[in-house]
Design an enzyme around this catalytic site. Structure first.
Site, PDB file in Angstrom:
ATOM      1  CB  CYS A   1      -0.934  -0.021   1.217  1.00 13.66           C
ATOM      2  SG  CYS A   1      -1.838   1.513   1.477  1.00 13.66           S
TER       3      CYS A   1
ATOM      4  CB  CYS B   1       0.672   1.432   4.239  1.00  8.63           C
ATOM      5  SG  CYS B   1      -1.049   0.869   4.213  1.00  8.63           S
TER       6      CYS B   1
END
Length: 422
Positions: free
Chosen positions: A19, A22
């Site tokens: 991600c 993230c």
């Protein structure tokens, strides 16, 4: 962690290794952990790969990445604020602390009021209203602080019609909750948890959608110091301040820097500076039908919206939904090609190529199949004709054979008759 987490208060980042958001949050998250440890916070900070421990992530209702949750006993609180160090720490300290914080003195009240732009206070003793206040606080503690105090702790200018009462202090004044006019306590607190005037960004606009209020925004360029930009901003600020008692139940005021986000929301190109009123509950919006010159023009525009004479645009009807799908698809394609033309060609060219090959194969298969079917039908008809002809010849042969048998019989009878005659 699963067995021992209830022994402590945890602030956890559920992430996925692939991600991008993230990865962007990771350095901020490291700073959060270091600062909370240095300040002696009881909150433990950790992160978990939700793809490796999917069962635990599902248990806490993780649907996207990154997801930040504060785990306190049996409760799990979602963080929905900006992903900055200060905002995350402030959220953790607020939720980890007492649900209702007491204010024992006027000095403490003044101190807290200076720290918080919006302050909810329960005034009075035990009552059903207090029970409801505690219930709402357990739900909305993720957004704001909740306090309790006695009447003598409040400033002298505060006048309460009766006790117990729930009061919100903001914008230099206060508003008292009225069950008959304001409805459900939870809805009222959710509506009043913002200041009367805000600097609106995409995240704030999303949060304001839960309040049910109409949002009056001056769309300007903060870097542009021209008279028109500053004038529209000042008009909105004056209406929010001077007409607070008239409009605060129905309207939220603010300004937005730039028109990029508002254009995607309205699916239109707004020329800035301008003023727009949004109804976030049904995606309608209102544009003034004439130039807003002063505060009186803005008040008239708002009154036209309230009495239904102003024309609403947009909405969430079927045609608007179709338009939204087309607009989002177009925006996605354009943004991909602008950011990476080669990636855009690969993402959209490859599927189109595969589809083209499939269509060509299907069309070719249909054409060949039609020819084969025609030839098979023709052959079947020919065989049928041959079969029919064979049947006629056999019938003719049978007929001739019958005639031959009858002739032989007649000859034998004729011979017998001749013998008798002899």
């Amino acid at each position: 962690f699963k067995e021992n987490r209830k022994d402590d208060i945890w602030l956890v980042d559920f992430y996925a290794p692939w991600c991008g958001h993230c990865k962007k949050l990771e350095p901020v998250w490291n700073e959060v952990g270091i600062e909370m440890k240095n300040m002696g916070s009881p909150v433990k900070v950790g992160k978990m790969d939700a793809t490796s421990f999917s069962s635990i992530a599902s248990e806490f209702g993780v649907r996207g990445y990154p997801t930040i949750k504060l785990l306190k006993g049996d409760l799990a609180y979602n963080y929905r604020g900006p992903r900055t160090k200060d905002d995350i720490i402030e959220f953790a300290n607020r939720v980890a602390g007492p649900l209702i914080r007491p204010l024992p003195s006027q000095h403490m009240f003044e101190h807290v009021q200076k720290r918080h732009r919006v302050l909810f206070v329960y005034v009075g003793g035990e009552s059903p209203l207090k029970e409801k206040y505690i219930e709402v606080a357990s739900e909305l503690i993720v957004y704001t602080y909740f306090f309790s105090a006695s009447e003598d702790v409040l400033p002298e200018y505060v006048t309460l019609p009766e006790l117990p009462a729930v009061v919100v202090f903001k914008d230099g004044t206060y508003f008292v909750y009225d069950e008959y006019e304001d409805g459900d306590l939870s809805s009222w607190i959710n509506r009043e948890r913002f200041q009367g005037y805000l600097n609106v960004d995409g995240f704030t606009l999303y949060e304001l959608g839960d309040t049910g209020k109409l949002l009056a925004i001056a769309v300007i360029d903060d870097k542009n110091s021209s008279v028109e930009h500053t004038r529209l901003k000042s008009i909105i600020q004056e209406v929010a301040r001077d007409y607070r008692d008239h409009f605060h139940r129905d309207f939220q005021f603010g300004h937005m820097d730039g028109n990029d986000y508002i254009n995607s929301l309205l699916m239109d190109d707004l020329t800035i500076p301008t003023i727009v009123v949004l109804n976030t509950s049904n995606q309608q919006y209102f544009l003034p039908d004439r130039h807003i010159e002063n505060t009186e023009d803005m008040v008239q525009f708002i009154n036209n919206i309230l009495d239904g004479t102003a024309e609403a645009q947009g909405g969430d009807g079927l045609l608007q939904r179709i338009k939204r799908i087309i607009y989002d698809a177009k925006s996605t394609v354009v943004s991909v090609f602008k950011s990476s033309p080669l990636l855009g060609c690969f993402l959209f060219g490859l599927p189109l190529g595969v589809i083209s090959i499939m269509c060509y194969g299907i069309c070719t298969a249909d054409t060949d199949g039609g020819v084969d079917e025609h030839e098979a039908a023709k052959k079947e008809n020919g065989d049928r004709e041959l079969t029919d002809e064979g049947s006629e010849e056999e019938q003719e042969e049978e007929k001739n054979g019958k005639y031959t048998e009858l002739s032989d019989g007649e000859l034998k009878q004729k011979d017998i008759m001749e013998k008798k005659k002899d």
